[in-house]
Design a protein around this motif. Structure first.
Motif, PDB file in Angstrom:
ATOM      1  N   GLU A   4       0.844  -1.197   0.000  1.00 60.87           N
ATOM      2  CA  GLU A   4       0.000   0.000   0.000  1.00 60.87           C
ATOM      3  C   GLU A   4       0.876   1.242   0.000  1.00 60.87           C
ATOM      4  O   GLU A   4       2.045   1.211   0.387  1.00 60.87           O
ATOM      5  CB  GLU A   4      -0.927   0.023   1.211  1.00 60.87           C
ATOM      6  N   VAL A   5       0.282   2.330  -0.455  1.00 59.11           N
ATOM      7  CA  VAL A   5       0.906   3.648  -0.375  1.00 59.11           C
ATOM      8  C   VAL A   5      -0.057   4.548   0.368  1.00 59.11           C
ATOM      9  O   VAL A   5      -1.183   4.784  -0.082  1.00 59.11           O
ATOM     10  CB  VAL A   5       1.199   4.231  -1.774  1.00 59.11           C
ATOM     11  N   LYS A   6       0.346   5.035   1.528  1.00 61.92           N
ATOM     12  CA  LYS A   6      -0.509   5.919   2.323  1.00 61.92           C
ATOM     13  C   LYS A   6      -0.492   7.320   1.725  1.00 61.92           C
ATOM     14  O   LYS A   6       0.545   7.969   1.650  1.00 61.92           O
ATOM     15  CB  LYS A   6      -0.019   5.970   3.764  1.00 61.92           C
ATOM     16  N   THR A   7      -1.661   7.778   1.266  1.00 64.37           N
ATOM     17  CA  THR A   7      -1.751   9.151   0.762  1.00 64.37           C
ATOM     18  C   THR A   7      -1.967  10.130   1.907  1.00 64.37           C
ATOM     19  O   THR A   7      -1.625  11.306   1.796  1.00 64.37           O
ATOM     20  CB  THR A   7      -2.921   9.286  -0.224  1.00 64.37           C
ATOM     21  N   ASN A   8      -2.598   9.646   2.993  1.00 61.91           N
ATOM     22  CA  ASN A   8      -2.976  10.503   4.129  1.00 61.91           C
ATOM     23  C   ASN A   8      -3.883  11.642   3.661  1.00 61.91           C
ATOM     24  O   ASN A   8      -3.860  12.732   4.224  1.00 61.91           O
ATOM     25  CB  ASN A   8      -1.735  11.053   4.840  1.00 61.91           C
ATOM     26  N   GLN A   9      -4.681  11.357   2.633  1.00 62.36           N
ATOM     27  CA  GLN A   9      -5.611  12.336   2.081  1.00 62.36           C
ATOM     28  C   GLN A   9      -7.025  11.761   2.125  1.00 62.36           C
ATOM     29  O   GLN A   9      -7.306  10.754   1.471  1.00 62.36           O
ATOM     30  CB  GLN A   9      -5.242  12.694   0.633  1.00 62.36           C
ATOM     31  N   PRO A  10      -7.925  12.377   2.902  1.00 60.82           N
ATOM     32  CA  PRO A  10      -9.310  11.908   2.894  1.00 60.82           C
ATOM     33  C   PRO A  10      -9.900  11.939   1.483  1.00 60.82           C
ATOM     34  O   PRO A  10      -9.558  12.800   0.679  1.00 60.82           O
ATOM     35  CB  PRO A  10     -10.021  12.921   3.802  1.00 60.82           C
ATOM     36  N   ASP A  11     -10.770  10.978   1.199  1.00 61.90           N
ATOM     37  CA  ASP A  11     -11.433  10.862  -0.099  1.00 61.90           C
ATOM     38  C   ASP A  11     -10.431  10.585  -1.218  1.00 61.90           C
ATOM     39  O   ASP A  11     -10.482  11.193  -2.285  1.00 61.90           O
ATOM     40  CB  ASP A  11     -12.255  12.120  -0.407  1.00 61.90           C
ATOM     41  N   THR A  12      -9.510   9.653  -0.964  1.00 59.47           N
ATOM     42  CA  THR A  12      -8.636   9.157  -2.022  1.00 59.47           C
ATOM     43  C   THR A  12      -9.536   8.408  -3.000  1.00 59.47           C
ATOM     44  O   THR A  12     -10.060   7.350  -2.677  1.00 59.47           O
ATOM     45  CB  THR A  12      -7.554   8.228  -1.425  1.00 59.47           C
ATOM     46  N   ASP A  13      -9.714   8.946  -4.213  1.00 59.31           N
ATOM     47  CA  ASP A  13     -10.864   8.571  -5.036  1.00 59.31           C
ATOM     48  C   ASP A  13     -10.463   8.021  -6.408  1.00 59.31           C
ATOM     49  O   ASP A  13     -10.159   6.848  -6.546  1.00 59.31           O
ATOM     50  CB  ASP A  13     -11.775   9.789  -5.150  1.00 59.31           C
ATOM     51  N   ALA A  14     -10.449   8.867  -7.426  1.00 62.51           N
ATOM     52  CA  ALA A  14     -10.164   8.406  -8.788  1.00 62.51           C
ATOM     53  C   ALA A  14      -8.687   8.042  -8.930  1.00 62.51           C
ATOM     54  O   ALA A  14      -7.845   8.451  -8.118  1.00 62.51           O
ATOM     55  CB  ALA A  14     -10.549   9.482  -9.798  1.00 62.51           C
ATOM     56  N   LEU A  15      -8.375   7.287  -9.974  1.00 61.24           N
ATOM     57  CA  LEU A  15      -7.008   6.811 -10.172  1.00 61.24           C
ATOM     58  C   LEU A  15      -6.702   6.815 -11.665  1.00 61.24           C
ATOM     59  O   LEU A  15      -7.450   6.229 -12.457  1.00 61.24           O
ATOM     60  CB  LEU A  15      -6.860   5.405  -9.590  1.00 61.24           C
ATOM     61  N   VAL A  16      -5.592   7.472 -12.046  1.00 64.20           N
ATOM     62  CA  VAL A  16      -5.231   7.613 -13.455  1.00 64.20           C
ATOM     63  C   VAL A  16      -3.746   7.297 -13.621  1.00 64.20           C
ATOM     64  O   VAL A  16      -2.917   7.774 -12.832  1.00 64.20           O
ATOM     65  CB  VAL A  16      -5.501   9.045 -13.967  1.00 64.20           C
ATOM     66  N   TYR A  17      -3.418   6.523 -14.657  1.00 65.87           N
ATOM     67  CA  TYR A  17      -2.013   6.229 -14.961  1.00 65.87           C
ATOM     68  C   TYR A  17      -1.591   7.008 -16.197  1.00 65.87           C
ATOM     69  O   TYR A  17      -2.298   7.033 -17.205  1.00 65.87           O
ATOM     70  CB  TYR A  17      -1.808   4.735 -15.209  1.00 65.87           C
TER      71      TYR A  17
END
Length: 355
Positions: A128-141
């Motif tokens: 895992e990678v902790k973003t520490n950001q609430p509402d970690t939502d969409a994901l784009v590469y």
């Protein structure tokens, strides 16, 4: 100039053939429900027993469909719709991306404030990678920078992740609540900003914002897709409810169309030139890109209430949406004057639409 009867006949046949060629270039569009796929209740319930579902993702080569569902991701076979497996241990799943070249899959966990990494072959979580950001939502590469961009909605930013090292590179402030994003394959990320009703344009090499473009007449910018060949963006928004086609080089709005309420996803299919827009109201609006400057609406498919996100299988052209049964909305309050119906647990399903 006088034209003989034979000449008029030749001209008429030529025009008919030209018209026939134009019509033949447009795909036959008659989408209808071909399958309802009930899925089991998530093994770990959400607090309060509430129901939640978000993005779907099709891995066309592996013939799998990833369906986010509360605390897990359900994986179904794209051809016979059987349940392949489930990826659990999440707090609130949102989006999935598979990077075949790395043999890794990634899931955003909104309430866990992290991106979970798994093995697509075994469906086992590997990191895992902790973003520490609430509402970690969409994901784009982005294939140019080879970075993953976790779009953190209510946190108003994006976490840039190196998927090889599984580390954070940078956090980009979007200056407003962020939604879905797309890349052009040339080093630019476009992201809908629902709070500002605009598109944020990011250089994926420098990770700097280089422009912001309003999406009016669309309101709250939510769904976004792109025709990378013709450099066209398709942004769909709420209140006012519109789909807009924009120039991806200067942000000019070329066309706009009214749509139904609660849009949450749109997809462009390069092979057919079709744009699909799904809404909470229970509609899929289908448009055809007749030319880089002209869209035509070709079908509106009635689905079910709540089926607001979708994914398309490029091999079969089938459209997948997910929904549930819903309770009536609660009584209006000062804080929530227009409450929405609440999804019931135990009735989650995927609807498959084909031509």
């Amino acid at each position: 100039m006088k034209v003989s009867g034979l000449g008029r006949l030749v001209v008429g046949v030529s025009l008919l053939l030209i018209g026939g060629d134009k019509l033949a270039s447009q795909p036959a569009v008659n989408y209808h429900l071909i399958k309802t796929v009930p899925l089991p209740v998530a093994e770990a319930p959400l607090p309060g027993g509430r129901e939640y579902f978000d993005y779907l993702y099709v891995d066309a080569d592996a013939r799998r469909v990833y369906v986010t569902h509360g605390t897990e991701v359900a994986v179904i076979n794209a051809d016979d719709y059987s349940l392949v497996g489930r990826i659990g241990g999440l707090k609130l799943s949102h989006a999935v991306v598979i990077l075949k070249e790395l043999g890794k899959g990634f899931i955003t966990d909104g309430d866990g404030e992290k991106v979970v990494i798994f093995d697509p072959k075994t469906l086992k979580v590997t990191g895992e990678v902790k973003t520490n950001q609430p509402d970690t939502d969409a994901l784009v590469y982005d294939p140019v920078s080879k970075y993953l961009f976790s779009i953190n909605g209510n946190s108003k930013n994006a976490t840039v992740i190196d998927p090889v090292k599984e580390t954070i590179v940078k956090v980009i402030d979007f200056g407003g609540a962020a939604e879905f994003g797309v890349v052009d394959g040339l080093g630019t990320l476009y992201d809908n900003n629902e709070e500002k009703s605009d598109i944020v344009v990011i250089d994926t090499r420098t990770l700097a914002i280089k422009a912001r473009w309003p999406v009016a007449p669309a309101g709250t910018a939510v769904a976004l897709a792109m025709d990378t060949k013709n450099r066209r963006l398709f942004s769909a928004g709420r209140n006012p409810q519109f789909l807009v086609m924009m120039d991806a080089d200067n942000g000019k709005v070329i066309q706009s169309f009214p749509i139904s309420a609660g849009v949450d996803a749109d997809v462009f299919e390069p092979e057919t030139g079709l744009v699909f827009v799904s809404t909470r109201e229970g509609m899929i609006h289908i448009f055809h890109e007749d030319s880089p400057d002209k869209l035509s609406e070709v079908q509106t498919v009635k689905t079910e209430y709540g089926a607001k996100t979708m994914a398309i299988d490029p091999k079969t052209h089938n459209v997948f949406v997910s929904t549930s049964d819903f309770d009536p909305p609660a009584a209006p309050t000062e804080k929530q004057p227009r409450p929405l119906p609440r999804a019931k647990p135990g009735n989650f399903r995927v609807l498959v639409y084909g031509r």
